[in-house]
Design an enzyme around this catalytic site. Structure first.
Site, PDB file in Angstrom:
ATOM      1  N   LEU A  40       0.837  -1.214   0.000  1.00  0.00           N
ATOM      2  CA  LEU A  40       0.000   0.000   0.000  1.00  0.00           C
ATOM      3  C   LEU A  40       0.867   1.257   0.000  1.00  0.00           C
ATOM      4  CD1 LEU A  40      -2.956  -1.042   2.367  1.00  0.00           C
ATOM      5  CD2 LEU A  40      -2.780  -1.232  -0.127  1.00  0.00           C
ATOM      6  N   THR A 135       7.582  -5.135 -18.690  1.00  0.00           N
ATOM      7  CA  THR A 135       7.194  -4.013 -19.549  1.00  0.00           C
ATOM      8  C   THR A 135       7.954  -4.025 -20.877  1.00  0.00           C
ATOM      9  OG1 THR A 135       7.353  -1.601 -19.707  1.00  0.00           O
ATOM     10  CG2 THR A 135       8.918  -2.660 -18.265  1.00  0.00           C
ATOM     11  N   ASP A 136       7.375  -3.390 -21.890  1.00  0.00           N
ATOM     12  CA  ASP A 136       8.082  -3.258 -23.170  1.00  0.00           C
ATOM     13  C   ASP A 136       9.257  -2.279 -23.067  1.00  0.00           C
ATOM     14  OD1 ASP A 136       6.642  -0.872 -22.972  1.00  0.00           O
ATOM     15  OD2 ASP A 136       5.704  -1.015 -24.951  1.00  0.00           O
ATOM     16  N   GLU A 137       9.298  -1.483 -21.974  1.00  0.00           N
ATOM     17  CA  GLU A 137      10.364  -0.473 -21.862  1.00  0.00           C
ATOM     18  C   GLU A 137      11.752  -1.096 -21.718  1.00  0.00           C
ATOM     19  OE1 GLU A 137       9.753   2.943 -19.501  1.00  0.00           O
ATOM     20  OE2 GLU A 137       7.613   3.034 -19.921  1.00  0.00           O
ATOM     21  N   TYR A 160      13.766   3.242 -14.231  1.00  0.00           N
ATOM     22  CA  TYR A 160      12.638   2.298 -14.131  1.00  0.00           C
ATOM     23  C   TYR A 160      12.863   1.096 -15.040  1.00  0.00           C
ATOM     24  CZ  TYR A 160       8.117   0.227 -15.378  1.00  0.00           C
ATOM     25  OH  TYR A 160       7.110  -0.668 -15.668  1.00  0.00           O
ATOM     26  N   LYS A 164      13.463  -2.922 -14.203  1.00  0.00           N
ATOM     27  CA  LYS A 164      12.592  -4.000 -14.686  1.00  0.00           C
ATOM     28  C   LYS A 164      13.403  -5.006 -15.520  1.00  0.00           C
ATOM     29  CE  LYS A 164       8.673  -4.446 -14.313  1.00  0.00           C
ATOM     30  NZ  LYS A 164       7.835  -5.088 -13.240  1.00  0.00           N
TER      31      LYS A 164
HETATM   32  P1  NAD Z   1       1.032   0.603  -9.861  1.00  0.00           P
HETATM   33  O1  NAD Z   1       2.116   1.557  -9.506  1.00  0.00           O
HETATM   34  O2  NAD Z   1      -0.337   1.111 -10.132  1.00  0.00           O
HETATM   35  O3  NAD Z   1       0.878  -0.487  -8.710  1.00  0.00           O
HETATM   36  C1  NAD Z   1       1.975  -1.075  -8.069  1.00  0.00           C
HETATM   37  C2  NAD Z   1       1.480  -1.765  -6.802  1.00  0.00           C
HETATM   38  O4  NAD Z   1       2.606  -2.374  -6.171  1.00  0.00           O
HETATM   39  C3  NAD Z   1       0.853  -0.806  -5.781  1.00  0.00           C
HETATM   40  O5  NAD Z   1      -0.330  -1.361  -5.277  1.00  0.00           O
HETATM   41  C4  NAD Z   1       1.910  -0.706  -4.705  1.00  0.00           C
HETATM   42  O6  NAD Z   1       1.381  -0.461  -3.397  1.00  0.00           O
HETATM   43  C5  NAD Z   1       2.590  -2.072  -4.785  1.00  0.00           C
HETATM   44  N1  NAD Z   1       3.968  -2.038  -4.299  1.00  0.00           N
HETATM   45  C6  NAD Z   1       4.936  -1.143  -4.636  1.00  0.00           C
HETATM   46  N2  NAD Z   1       6.070  -1.419  -3.965  1.00  0.00           N
HETATM   47  C7  NAD Z   1       5.813  -2.518  -3.193  1.00  0.00           C
HETATM   48  C8  NAD Z   1       6.588  -3.290  -2.302  1.00  0.00           C
HETATM   49  N3  NAD Z   1       7.861  -2.981  -2.034  1.00  0.00           N
HETATM   50  N4  NAD Z   1       6.024  -4.365  -1.718  1.00  0.00           N
HETATM   51  C9  NAD Z   1       4.724  -4.693  -1.983  1.00  0.00           C
HETATM   52  N5  NAD Z   1       3.941  -3.979  -2.802  1.00  0.00           N
HETATM   53  C10 NAD Z   1       4.477  -2.909  -3.402  1.00  0.00           C
HETATM   54  O7  NAD Z   1       1.593  -0.230 -11.076  1.00  0.00           O
HETATM   55  P2  NAD Z   1       0.846  -0.811 -12.360  1.00  0.00           P
HETATM   56  O8  NAD Z   1       0.802   0.227 -13.402  1.00  0.00           O
HETATM   57  O9  NAD Z   1      -0.377  -1.505 -11.944  1.00  0.00           O
HETATM   58  O10 NAD Z   1       1.929  -1.895 -12.840  1.00  0.00           O
HETATM   59  C11 NAD Z   1       1.920  -3.224 -12.308  1.00  0.00           C
HETATM   60  C12 NAD Z   1       3.042  -4.015 -12.941  1.00  0.00           C
HETATM   61  O11 NAD Z   1       2.878  -4.037 -14.355  1.00  0.00           O
HETATM   62  C13 NAD Z   1       4.437  -3.437 -12.693  1.00  0.00           C
HETATM   63  O12 NAD Z   1       5.318  -4.513 -12.492  1.00  0.00           O
HETATM   64  C14 NAD Z   1       4.761  -2.697 -13.979  1.00  0.00           C
HETATM   65  O13 NAD Z   1       6.143  -2.654 -14.181  1.00  0.00           O
HETATM   66  C15 NAD Z   1       4.058  -3.561 -14.995  1.00  0.00           C
HETATM   67  N6  NAD Z   1       3.614  -2.861 -16.222  1.00  0.00           N
HETATM   68  C16 NAD Z   1       2.849  -1.720 -16.137  1.00  0.00           C
HETATM   69  C17 NAD Z   1       2.386  -1.127 -17.308  1.00  0.00           C
HETATM   70  C18 NAD Z   1       1.534   0.117 -17.276  1.00  0.00           C
HETATM   71  O14 NAD Z   1       1.277   0.694 -18.340  1.00  0.00           O
HETATM   72  N7  NAD Z   1       1.043   0.568 -16.117  1.00  0.00           N
HETATM   73  C19 NAD Z   1       2.721  -1.684 -18.555  1.00  0.00           C
HETATM   74  C20 NAD Z   1       3.520  -2.840 -18.591  1.00  0.00           C
HETATM   75  C21 NAD Z   1       3.942  -3.427 -17.421  1.00  0.00           C
HETATM   76  O1  DAU Z   2       5.340   0.987 -21.878  1.00  0.00           O
HETATM   77  C1  DAU Z   2       4.917   0.443 -20.652  1.00  0.00           C
HETATM   78  C2  DAU Z   2       5.104   1.447 -19.564  1.00  0.00           C
HETATM   79  O2  DAU Z   2       4.113   2.451 -19.752  1.00  0.00           O
HETATM   80  C3  DAU Z   2       4.985   0.859 -18.155  1.00  0.00           C
HETATM   81  O3  DAU Z   2       6.012  -0.068 -17.960  1.00  0.00           O
HETATM   82  C4  DAU Z   2       5.062   1.955 -17.086  1.00  0.00           C
HETATM   83  O4  DAU Z   2       4.854   1.394 -15.812  1.00  0.00           O
HETATM   84  C5  DAU Z   2       4.006   2.983 -17.387  1.00  0.00           C
HETATM   85  O5  DAU Z   2       4.129   4.063 -16.469  1.00  0.00           O
HETATM   86  C6  DAU Z   2       4.119   3.498 -18.823  1.00  0.00           C
HETATM   87  O6  DAU Z   2       5.316   4.306 -18.986  1.00  0.00           O
HETATM   88  P1  DAU Z   2       5.325   5.675 -19.830  1.00  0.00           P
HETATM   89  O7  DAU Z   2       6.451   6.503 -19.343  1.00  0.00           O
HETATM   90  O8  DAU Z   2       5.208   5.420 -21.281  1.00  0.00           O
HETATM   91  O9  DAU Z   2       3.900   6.270 -19.326  1.00  0.00           O
HETATM   92  P2  DAU Z   2       3.457   7.740 -18.903  1.00  0.00           P
HETATM   93  O10 DAU Z   2       1.976   7.712 -18.759  1.00  0.00           O
HETATM   94  O11 DAU Z   2       4.266   8.286 -17.783  1.00  0.00           O
HETATM   95  O12 DAU Z   2       3.819   8.597 -20.207  1.00  0.00           O
HETATM   96  C7  DAU Z   2       3.247   8.278 -21.475  1.00  0.00           C
HETATM   97  C8  DAU Z   2       3.814   9.253 -22.490  1.00  0.00           C
HETATM   98  O13 DAU Z   2       3.295  10.573 -22.185  1.00  0.00           O
HETATM   99  C9  DAU Z   2       5.326   9.392 -22.441  1.00  0.00           C
HETATM  100  O14 DAU Z   2       5.831   9.617 -23.758  1.00  0.00           O
HETATM  101  C10 DAU Z   2       5.566  10.633 -21.598  1.00  0.00           C
HETATM  102  C11 DAU Z   2       4.357  11.493 -21.912  1.00  0.00           C
HETATM  103  N1  DAU Z   2       3.891  12.367 -20.789  1.00  0.00           N
HETATM  104  C12 DAU Z   2       3.646  11.796 -19.591  1.00  0.00           C
HETATM  105  C13 DAU Z   2       3.236  12.572 -18.533  1.00  0.00           C
HETATM  106  C14 DAU Z   2       2.976  11.951 -17.183  1.00  0.00           C
HETATM  107  C15 DAU Z   2       3.697  13.718 -21.026  1.00  0.00           C
HETATM  108  O15 DAU Z   2       3.904  14.237 -22.141  1.00  0.00           O
HETATM  109  N2  DAU Z   2       3.291  14.493 -19.964  1.00  0.00           N
HETATM  110  C16 DAU Z   2       3.054  13.977 -18.721  1.00  0.00           C
HETATM  111  O16 DAU Z   2       2.701  14.759 -17.801  1.00  0.00           O
END
Ligand code: NAD
Ligand code: DAU
Length: 352
Positions: A40, A135-137, A160, A164
């Site tokens: 949390l 992630t694709d990153e 980040y 990963k």
């Molecule tokens: P998020 O930040 O919304 O959620 C992360 C969760 O992990 C939170 O509930 C947080 O409390 C918990 N957490 C963080 N540190 C912790 C710790 N030390 N111990 C236990 N719990 C902990 O993230 P999300 O966007 O839901 O992403 C989830 C997973 O999917 C991540 O591994 C992320 O790298 C991956 N991912 C996300 C995206 C995206 O677009 N959001 C895309 C591809 C992969």
């Molecule tokens: O590609 C998968 C990833 O996508 C996940 O692994 C990450 O957890 C997730 O956060 C996301 O990463 P990005 O950096 O691509 O997402 P974000 O929403 O932060 O940004 C999306 C795009 O928008 C990126 O090119 C940066 C831009 N951006 C983002 C923010 C927050 C802006 O231009 N302004 C902003 O304020």
């Protein structure tokens, strides 16, 4: 419905994607027990799961994946048959400000889980699985053309994505060295209900509602491949049940958007929803200082999961975006709760 009873540890289940995965598994598989382990942090929110919190096959465990003693204790107590590991620090901008926090959770935390799983089953891995969500990153950036496939070399550019990538390497190394059964999926940008408003889409929805500037980084010509979170959760369900041990699957939306085009589409949908004159939200667009190390373009070749497991995204971007906007309007209390307090401090630091 699957008939083998399982005790599945889902980490990060109170977060954005994790909460959708927990809900899907709890509702779809009543003979599985789902343990949701989450520290949390600012990103974790139990309000995301109120609809399933009293189900008999669900248990919430509050704890940190880096806490070795606690993690060993719960593995020994509950004998988790499988792990679906989502817990992570997930926001690129935060990783630029505090990289060590990302190493702790994403690298050390993953190692602690791998060791606990290995320690519990000591090589008796029949019907066991460690599923690592990535992630694709990790692949770095693409130029104007090309797609990430499962054999694209890792080339991470942000703290980040480096953390990963490191965790992916350790999962694979445990597979090779200790025969630990794993799968990894590398997914593109998710959007949808319950996403914390630090990421592009929910941040901009919140700012449009409040008539605040929309901070587009650089020239806005960066490209991402967007996937609706419920389609990601469906893919995770399929890979968990049908994916091949030791394999990686890329997951993406077949849905590339330049940031500026996406923001304009979002503005237009928001104007409709808010009954404001078309074009008024676009006036909030403000080009701001670029993100350091900003990856130009991500795009996923998701044909492996499509061909081998039959997965495809189920909604168009326009449909998914509409569902998302509707959810944020219907859940204004959720949005107000998460944007009060510490969020304001973060926002000032990031965008001042
Ligand atoms: P998020 O930040 O919304 O959620 C992360 C969760 O992990 C939170 O509930 C947080 O409390 C918990 N957490 C963080 N540190 C912790 C710790 N030390 N111990 C236990 N719990 C902990 O993230 P999300 O966007 O839901 O992403 C989830 C997973 O999917 C991540 O591994 C992320 O790298 C991956 N991912 C996300 C995206 C995206 O677009 N959001 C895309 C591809 C992969
Ligand atoms: O590609 C998968 C990833 O996508 C996940 O692994 C990450 O957890 C997730 O956060 C996301 O990463 P990005 O950096 O691509 O997402 P974000 O929403 O932060 O940004 C999306 C795009 O928008 C990126 O090119 C940066 C831009 N951006 C983002 C923010 C927050 C802006 O231009 N302004 C902003 O304020």
């Amino acid at each position: 419905m699957s008939i083998i009873p399982k005790k599945i540890l889902i980490t990060g289940g109170a977060g954005f994607i994790g909460s959708h995965v927990v809900r899907l598994f709890v509702n779809k598989y009543p003979n599985y027990h789902i343990f949701n382990l989450d520290a949390l942090t600012y990103a974790g929110n139990l309000e995301n799961l109120v609809d399933i919190e009293s189900k008999e096959n669900y248990t919430f465990l509050k704890g940190d994946i880096t806490d070795e003693t606690y993690i060993t204790e719960i593995f020994n107590k509950y004998n988790f048959t499988d792990v679906i590991h989502l817990a992570a620090e997930s926001h690129v901008d935060r990783s630029i400000k505090d990289p060590l926090a990302f190493v702790r959770t994403n690298v050390i935390g993953t190692m602690v889980l791998l060791n606990a799983f290995k320690g519990l089953w000591s090589g008796n891995y029949k019907d066991k699985l460690f599923y690592h969500i990535s992630t694709d990153e990790v692949y770095g950036t693409l130029g104007e053309t090309g797609l990430f496939t499962e054999s694209t070399s890792y080339d991470p550019n942000s703290p980040y994505s480096a953390s990963k990538a490191s965790s992916d390497h350790f999962v694979r190394a445990y597979g090779e060295t200790y025969s630990l059964p794993y799968v990894i999926t590398n997914c593109s940008n998710n959007y949808g209900q319950n996403q914390f408003p630090e990421k592009l889409i929910p941040l901009f929805i919140n700012n449009i509602i409040n008539k605040k500037p929309l901070p587009v980084y650089g020239d806005g010509n960066y490209t991402r491949d967007w996937l609706y979170v419920k389609d990601h959760a469906r893919a995770i369900d399929m890979v968990f049940h049908e994916g091949k041990i030791g394999e990686t699957y890329n997951i993406g939306g077949f849905n590339e958007w330049r940031n500026i085009d996406l923001v304009k589409l979002l503005c237009d949908q928001m104007d409709l929803k808010l009954e404001r004159p078309q074009g008024s939200s676009q006036e909030l667009i403000t080009f701001v200082k670029d993100r350091p190390g900003h990856d130009l373009r991500y795009a996923i070749d998701a044909n492996k999961i499509k061909d081998e497991l039959g997965w495809m995204p189920s909604v168009t971007f326009e449909e998914g975006l509409k569902e998302t906007i509707d959810w944020y309007f219907d859940n204004s209390e959720w949005l107000n709760n998460v944007t009060s307090g510490a969020y304001q401090t973060y926002y000032e630091k990031q965008y001042s």
